[in-house]
Design an enzyme around this catalytic site. Structure first.
Site, mmCIF file in Angstrom:
data_model
loop_
_atom_site.group_PDB
_atom_site.id
_atom_site.type_symbol
_atom_site.label_atom_id
_atom_site.label_comp_id
_atom_site.label_asym_id
_atom_site.label_seq_id
_atom_site.Cartn_x
_atom_site.Cartn_y
_atom_site.Cartn_z
ATOM 1 N N GLY A 13 56.756 23.023 22.765
ATOM 2 C CA GLY A 13 56.647 23.660 24.087
ATOM 3 C C GLY A 13 56.914 25.158 24.016
ATOM 4 O O GLY A 13 57.056 25.734 22.928
ATOM 5 N N TYR A 128 59.660 17.479 40.876
ATOM 6 C CA TYR A 128 60.094 18.057 39.602
ATOM 7 C C TYR A 128 61.580 18.429 39.656
ATOM 8 O O TYR A 128 62.364 18.048 38.776
ATOM 9 C CB TYR A 128 59.247 19.289 39.279
ATOM 10 C CG TYR A 128 59.789 20.145 38.159
ATOM 11 C CD1 TYR A 128 59.713 19.737 36.833
ATOM 12 C CD2 TYR A 128 60.388 21.383 38.435
ATOM 13 C CE1 TYR A 128 60.226 20.536 35.808
ATOM 14 C CE2 TYR A 128 60.894 22.180 37.416
ATOM 15 C CZ TYR A 128 60.818 21.748 36.108
ATOM 16 O OH TYR A 128 61.329 22.528 35.109
HETATM 17 N N1 LIG Z 1 58.577 26.826 32.296
HETATM 18 C C1 LIG Z 1 59.416 27.284 33.213
HETATM 19 O O1 LIG Z 1 59.112 28.224 33.971
HETATM 20 C C2 LIG Z 1 60.793 26.685 33.340
HETATM 21 C C3 LIG Z 1 61.652 27.151 34.355
HETATM 22 C C4 LIG Z 1 62.945 26.617 34.443
HETATM 23 C C5 LIG Z 1 63.349 25.654 33.531
HETATM 24 N N2 LIG Z 1 62.485 25.207 32.586
HETATM 25 C C6 LIG Z 1 62.952 24.168 31.660
HETATM 26 O O2 LIG Z 1 62.956 24.707 30.348
HETATM 27 C C7 LIG Z 1 62.744 23.667 29.388
HETATM 28 C C8 LIG Z 1 61.627 24.059 28.437
HETATM 29 O O3 LIG Z 1 60.464 24.313 29.231
HETATM 30 P P1 LIG Z 1 59.107 24.866 28.618
HETATM 31 O O4 LIG Z 1 58.626 25.930 29.515
HETATM 32 O O5 LIG Z 1 59.270 25.107 27.163
HETATM 33 O O6 LIG Z 1 58.178 23.570 28.858
HETATM 34 P P2 LIG Z 1 56.857 23.114 28.107
HETATM 35 O O7 LIG Z 1 56.168 24.282 27.497
HETATM 36 O O8 LIG Z 1 56.113 22.253 29.087
HETATM 37 O O9 LIG Z 1 57.415 22.226 26.916
HETATM 38 C C9 LIG Z 1 57.931 20.953 27.117
HETATM 39 C C10 LIG Z 1 57.576 20.147 25.897
HETATM 40 O O10 LIG Z 1 58.121 18.823 26.048
HETATM 41 C C11 LIG Z 1 57.174 17.919 25.513
HETATM 42 N N3 LIG Z 1 57.387 16.576 26.011
HETATM 43 C C12 LIG Z 1 56.972 16.014 27.163
HETATM 44 N N4 LIG Z 1 57.355 14.735 27.218
HETATM 45 C C13 LIG Z 1 58.032 14.455 26.078
HETATM 46 C C14 LIG Z 1 58.662 13.303 25.555
HETATM 47 N N5 LIG Z 1 58.681 12.135 26.212
HETATM 48 N N6 LIG Z 1 59.268 13.391 24.341
HETATM 49 C C15 LIG Z 1 59.250 14.556 23.653
HETATM 50 N N7 LIG Z 1 58.653 15.675 24.091
HETATM 51 C C16 LIG Z 1 58.053 15.623 25.299
HETATM 52 C C17 LIG Z 1 55.843 18.487 25.945
HETATM 53 O O11 LIG Z 1 54.805 17.958 25.171
HETATM 54 P P3 LIG Z 1 53.330 17.815 25.809
HETATM 55 O O12 LIG Z 1 52.853 19.223 26.073
HETATM 56 O O13 LIG Z 1 52.584 17.095 24.753
HETATM 57 O O14 LIG Z 1 53.494 17.036 27.089
HETATM 58 C C18 LIG Z 1 56.059 19.980 25.710
HETATM 59 O O15 LIG Z 1 55.707 20.355 24.395
HETATM 60 C C19 LIG Z 1 62.464 22.405 30.220
HETATM 61 O O16 LIG Z 1 63.643 21.664 30.341
HETATM 62 C C20 LIG Z 1 62.066 22.952 31.577
HETATM 63 O O17 LIG Z 1 62.341 22.018 32.611
HETATM 64 C C21 LIG Z 1 61.215 25.715 32.453
#
Ligand SMILES: NC(=O)c1ccc[n+]([C@@H]2O[C@H](COP(=O)([O-])OP(=O)(O)OC[C@H]3O[C@@H](n4cnc5c(N)ncnc54)[C@H](OP(=O)(O)O)[C@@H]3O)[C@@H](O)[C@H]2O)c1
Length: 296
Positions: A13, A128
């Protein structure tokens, strides 16, 4: 002495890829697993991943992050954002190792007029946000030594995010409309990754500050203000950008999921406990734009 291993889930991710680029803290090796290599909702797979006695901490970056789609896929959101962290937390308890779990500003309802503190009441306004809050509660209930790092508005050179969307869409249009009445803290993915590694290292070494920590970029800004900052910098680097960026309201841009109107986070607790200050998103933005410009 052999290195300790920090098992990192969701390594494919946005934050995960940023973490995999970093040097590990001294004495550590990072075992980064994408979704294909470790599904956090599978207790047997998680048990096997933790079987190596050198695993001394876990960082969970795996999540269901499609905020709008979650409104129509609540089961998938809860399975990944609540049940997955519960599986990891229980496995960490059995092994007696700490868990660093990343959560979100969307656990709040957006009604504050100053940055949110860890002690403020939660009140998610989307599936979410509710599923992420349930994940936090599952981690706390498992009795694992943990740090829950709530962050916000993540952007980086990898993965999908607002900065990359603005650059892509802005290249083709003379004018863009961007929401100006949602305020938050854009946070560089790399800074979040560094903070996760520091927390894993410190917790594994016995640090006693645990629980929820806020870590959001500073200063607070609207999506519109953030877009203007992106385009001002991008134009100077030679990118084609729109001539005008119109400020609109949330009501002008309806989305399936509601978002908090104000979600800036107060990072004071993390600064006092671990000496980690809120990152300045403007510096992070310079870094990311420099990297994206090199790539192009
Ligand atoms: N993005 C934001 O703006 C934001 C804001 C606040 C907090 N956060 C938090 O920050 C953290 C990281 O976010 P990010 O932006 O890096 O998100 P991301 O790019 O969507 O990455 C999440 C990763 O988790 C993987 N995943 C989904 N289901 C899974 C499972 N069952 N087992 C293992 N891996 C799985 C996804 O794979 P697939 O792509 O194959 O589904 C993806 O590679 C998360 O906890 C998110 O809630 C994000």
């Amino acid at each position: 002495m052999t290195d300790r291993i920090v098992l990192t889930t969701g390594a494919g991710g946005q934050v995960g890829q940023a973490l995999m680029e970093l040097p590990p803290p001294a004495g550590w090796r990072i075992d980064g697993r994408g979704r294909g290599a470790l599904d956090i909702t599978d207790p047997d797979a998680v048990g096997a991943a933790l079987a190596d006695g050198a695993v001394a901490a876990v960082i969970n970056l795996a999540a269901y992050t499609a905020v709008d789609r979650a409104e129509t896929e609540p089961d998938a959101a809860y399975r990944i954002n609540r049940d997955g962290p519960a599986v990891l937390a229980e496995a960490c308890v059995r092994r007696g190792i700490p868990l660093v779990h990343v959560s979100t500003d969307y656990v709040f309802d957006g009604s504050a007029d100053r940055p949110w503190r860890e002690t403020d009441p939660t009140g998610p306004v989307s599936v979410y946000g509710a599923s992420k809050l349930a994940g936090e509660q599952a981690v706390a209930a498992a009795g694992v030594r943990h740090a829950i790092l709530r962050t916000s508005w993540v952007f980086g050179a990898q993965g999908g995010n607002f900065v990359k969307t603005m650059l892509r869409v802005g290249a083709d249009r003379d004018s863009l409309r961007v929401v100006a009445d949602q305020i938050g803290g854009p946070t560089p993915a790399r800074a979040i990754a560094e903070t996760c590694l520091t927390l894993a290292d410190r917790l594994a070494s016995g640090a006693d500050a645990t629980g929820v920590f806020h870590y959001g970029g500073s200063p607070a800004v609207s999506w519109h203000g953030f877009a203007e900052a992106i385009f001002a910098r991008a134009a100077a680097l030679g990118w084609r950008v729109p001539r005008t960026v119109e400020a609109i309201t949330t009501a002008d841009y309806p989305t399936p999921a509601r978002r908090p109107a104000y979600s800036a986070l107060d990072t004071t607790r993390l600064t006092e406990a671990y000496g980690i200050a809120a990152p300045d998103w403007r510096t992070g933005l310079d870094d990311v734009l420099a990297r994206l410009t090199q790539k192009d």
